[in-house]
Design a protein around this motif. Structure first.
Motif, short mmCIF file in Angstrom:
data_model
loop_
_atom_site.label_atom_id
_atom_site.label_comp_id
_atom_site.label_asym_id
_atom_site.label_seq_id
_atom_site.Cartn_x
_atom_site.Cartn_y
_atom_site.Cartn_z
N ALA A 100 -4.37 45.00 -50.59
CA ALA A 100 -4.17 45.20 -49.16
C ALA A 100 -2.88 44.62 -48.62
O ALA A 100 -2.25 45.22 -47.74
CB ALA A 100 -5.35 44.61 -48.39
N VAL A 101 -2.48 43.45 -49.10
CA VAL A 101 -1.35 42.75 -48.48
C VAL A 101 -0.10 43.61 -48.36
O VAL A 101 0.54 43.65 -47.29
CB VAL A 101 -1.06 41.41 -49.21
N PRO A 102 0.31 44.35 -49.40
CA PRO A 102 1.52 45.19 -49.25
C PRO A 102 1.35 46.34 -48.25
O PRO A 102 2.34 46.93 -47.82
CB PRO A 102 1.74 45.73 -50.67
N ARG A 103 0.11 46.64 -47.87
CA ARG A 103 -0.16 47.78 -46.99
C ARG A 103 -0.42 47.37 -45.54
O ARG A 103 -0.62 48.23 -44.68
CB ARG A 103 -1.38 48.55 -47.49
N LEU A 104 -0.46 46.07 -45.27
CA LEU A 104 -0.84 45.61 -43.94
C LEU A 104 0.22 45.95 -42.90
O LEU A 104 1.42 45.80 -43.14
CB LEU A 104 -1.05 44.09 -43.94
N PHE A 105 -0.23 46.39 -41.74
CA PHE A 105 0.63 46.54 -40.58
C PHE A 105 0.50 45.30 -39.71
O PHE A 105 -0.45 44.51 -39.84
CB PHE A 105 0.23 47.79 -39.77
N ALA A 106 1.42 45.15 -38.78
CA ALA A 106 1.38 44.01 -37.87
C ALA A 106 0.06 43.97 -37.10
O ALA A 106 -0.51 42.89 -36.85
CB ALA A 106 2.56 44.06 -36.90
N ALA A 107 -0.45 45.13 -36.74
CA ALA A 107 -1.70 45.20 -35.99
C ALA A 107 -2.88 44.68 -36.82
O ALA A 107 -3.82 44.09 -36.28
CB ALA A 107 -1.98 46.64 -35.55
N ASP A 108 -2.82 44.89 -38.13
CA ASP A 108 -3.87 44.38 -39.01
C ASP A 108 -3.86 42.85 -39.02
O ASP A 108 -4.92 42.21 -38.91
CB ASP A 108 -3.69 44.90 -40.43
N VAL A 109 -2.68 42.28 -39.16
CA VAL A 109 -2.58 40.82 -39.18
C VAL A 109 -3.00 40.24 -37.83
O VAL A 109 -3.68 39.21 -37.76
CB VAL A 109 -1.14 40.37 -39.53
N GLU A 110 -2.63 40.92 -36.76
CA GLU A 110 -3.03 40.45 -35.43
C GLU A 110 -4.54 40.48 -35.27
O GLU A 110 -5.14 39.58 -34.67
CB GLU A 110 -2.37 41.32 -34.35
N ALA A 111 -5.18 41.51 -35.81
CA ALA A 111 -6.64 41.58 -35.75
C ALA A 111 -7.27 40.43 -36.53
O ALA A 111 -8.28 39.85 -36.09
CB ALA A 111 -7.12 42.93 -36.30
N MET A 112 -6.67 40.08 -37.65
CA MET A 112 -7.16 38.96 -38.44
C MET A 112 -6.98 37.64 -37.69
O MET A 112 -7.86 36.78 -37.69
CB MET A 112 -6.45 38.91 -39.79
N ARG A 113 -5.83 37.48 -37.03
CA ARG A 113 -5.58 36.25 -36.28
C ARG A 113 -6.58 36.12 -35.11
O ARG A 113 -7.10 35.03 -34.84
CB ARG A 113 -4.15 36.22 -35.75
N ALA A 114 -6.84 37.21 -34.44
CA ALA A 114 -7.80 37.18 -33.34
C ALA A 114 -9.19 36.80 -33.85
O ALA A 114 -9.92 36.03 -33.21
CB ALA A 114 -7.84 38.54 -32.64
N ALA A 115 -9.56 37.33 -35.01
CA ALA A 115 -10.85 36.98 -35.60
C ALA A 115 -10.90 35.50 -35.96
O ALA A 115 -11.94 34.84 -35.79
CB ALA A 115 -11.11 37.84 -36.84
N ASN A 116 -9.78 34.96 -36.42
CA ASN A 116 -9.77 33.54 -36.78
C ASN A 116 -9.87 32.65 -35.55
O ASN A 116 -10.46 31.57 -35.61
CB ASN A 116 -8.50 33.20 -37.57
N VAL A 117 -9.30 33.08 -34.45
CA VAL A 117 -9.47 32.33 -33.20
C VAL A 117 -10.95 32.29 -32.82
O VAL A 117 -11.50 31.23 -32.46
CB VAL A 117 -8.63 32.96 -32.07
N ARG A 118 -11.61 33.44 -32.90
CA ARG A 118 -13.05 33.49 -32.59
C ARG A 118 -13.84 32.63 -33.56
O ARG A 118 -14.79 31.95 -33.18
CB ARG A 118 -13.54 34.95 -32.64
N PHE A 119 -13.42 32.65 -34.83
CA PHE A 119 -14.09 31.84 -35.84
C PHE A 119 -14.00 30.36 -35.50
O PHE A 119 -15.01 29.64 -35.49
CB PHE A 119 -13.45 32.11 -37.21
N ALA A 120 -12.79 29.87 -35.22
CA ALA A 120 -12.58 28.45 -34.93
C ALA A 120 -13.35 28.03 -33.68
O ALA A 120 -13.96 26.95 -33.64
CB ALA A 120 -11.09 28.16 -34.75
N GLU A 121 -13.35 28.87 -32.65
CA GLU A 121 -14.08 28.57 -31.42
C GLU A 121 -15.58 28.48 -31.69
O GLU A 121 -16.27 27.60 -31.16
CB GLU A 121 -13.79 29.63 -30.37
N ALA A 122 -16.09 29.39 -32.51
CA ALA A 122 -17.51 29.40 -32.82
C ALA A 122 -17.91 28.17 -33.63
O ALA A 122 -18.98 27.58 -33.42
CB ALA A 122 -17.89 30.68 -33.57
#
Length: 215
Positions: A100-122
């Motif tokens: 996956a890493v070579p195929r990721l778009f910026a939007a994919d990484v942003e979605a992952m970062r947003a999920a990690n924010v939710r993860f840390a808050e939870a």
């Protein structure tokens, strides 16, 4: 009324499977509890047939055990089973990450970062359900982008065995996976560093295998 059509049997089976699986993983149906198809069918508003089909699948996946003409009950949380599941699921995620890493778009990484924010808050709030849901959402981006359906199916099959122990550890005051590890994974993904992303992925899942060793 043309839009009203019978619900396919396979969807009823899947609905029953998902509901019962989620209840087992969440601890709503505890290890050792006997489950009865008639009772669960009534609670789910289904006939007994799709519930029986769901039972068969859950037995195959290790969440239920059955003795013909005697009982069907929830399996105990066994450390060796969790370690085995973590090894298999981790390997599938490493495979998906590498692809996956070579195929990721910026939007994919942003979605992952947003999920990690939710993860840390939870995690900070002690909300295990939200934490694990956000964790799934983060890693599912890599699985989806990899396009490897075999890896996705294998991971989905064995992840519930791990989740049961994670939830119990969390409720006992332990920690879910580190948001810091996720940050390292995200930085590697953003940089296109495949090897580092795979190394961090392996570390994440190795930690889950080690979690079973403390059981």
């Amino acid at each position: 009324m043309d839009a009203i059509r019978p619900v396919p049997r396979t969807l009823l089976r899947d609905r029953a499977y998902e509901a019962i699986r989620d209840a087992i993983v969440a601890g709503e149906i505890e290890p050792g509890a006997v489950v009865r198809d008639a009772e669960l069918a009534e609670r789910l508003g289904l006939s007994r047939a799709p519930v029986r089909e769901a039972f068969a699948r859950l037995v195959d996946e290790g969440l239920l055990e059955s003795k013909p003409q005697s009982y069907t009950k929830v399996t105990p949380v066994v450390a060796a089973d969790v370690r085995d599941a973590a090894a298999v699921v981790g390997a599938m995620h490493e495979l998906a990450t590498r692809a996956a890493v070579p195929r990721l778009f910026a939007a994919d990484v942003e979605a992952m970062r947003a999920a990690n924010v939710r993860f840390a808050e939870a995690v900070r709030a002690g909300d295990v359900e939200s934490a694990l849901r956000a964790d799934d959402q983060l890693h599912d981006v890599l699985v989806r982008v990899s396009g490897n359906r075999a890896a996705a199916a294998t991971a989905a099959r064995y992840t519930p065995l791990i989740r049961r122990l994670e939830r119990r550890r969390f409720s006992e005051g332990g920690n879910c996976r580190s948001a810091g590890l996720h940050d390292r994974l995200l930085n590697a993904c953003e940089a296109g560093d495949v090897d580092e992303a795979v190394r961090v992925t392996a570390e994440i899942w190795r930690g889950l295998a080690e979690l079973a060793d403390t059981d």
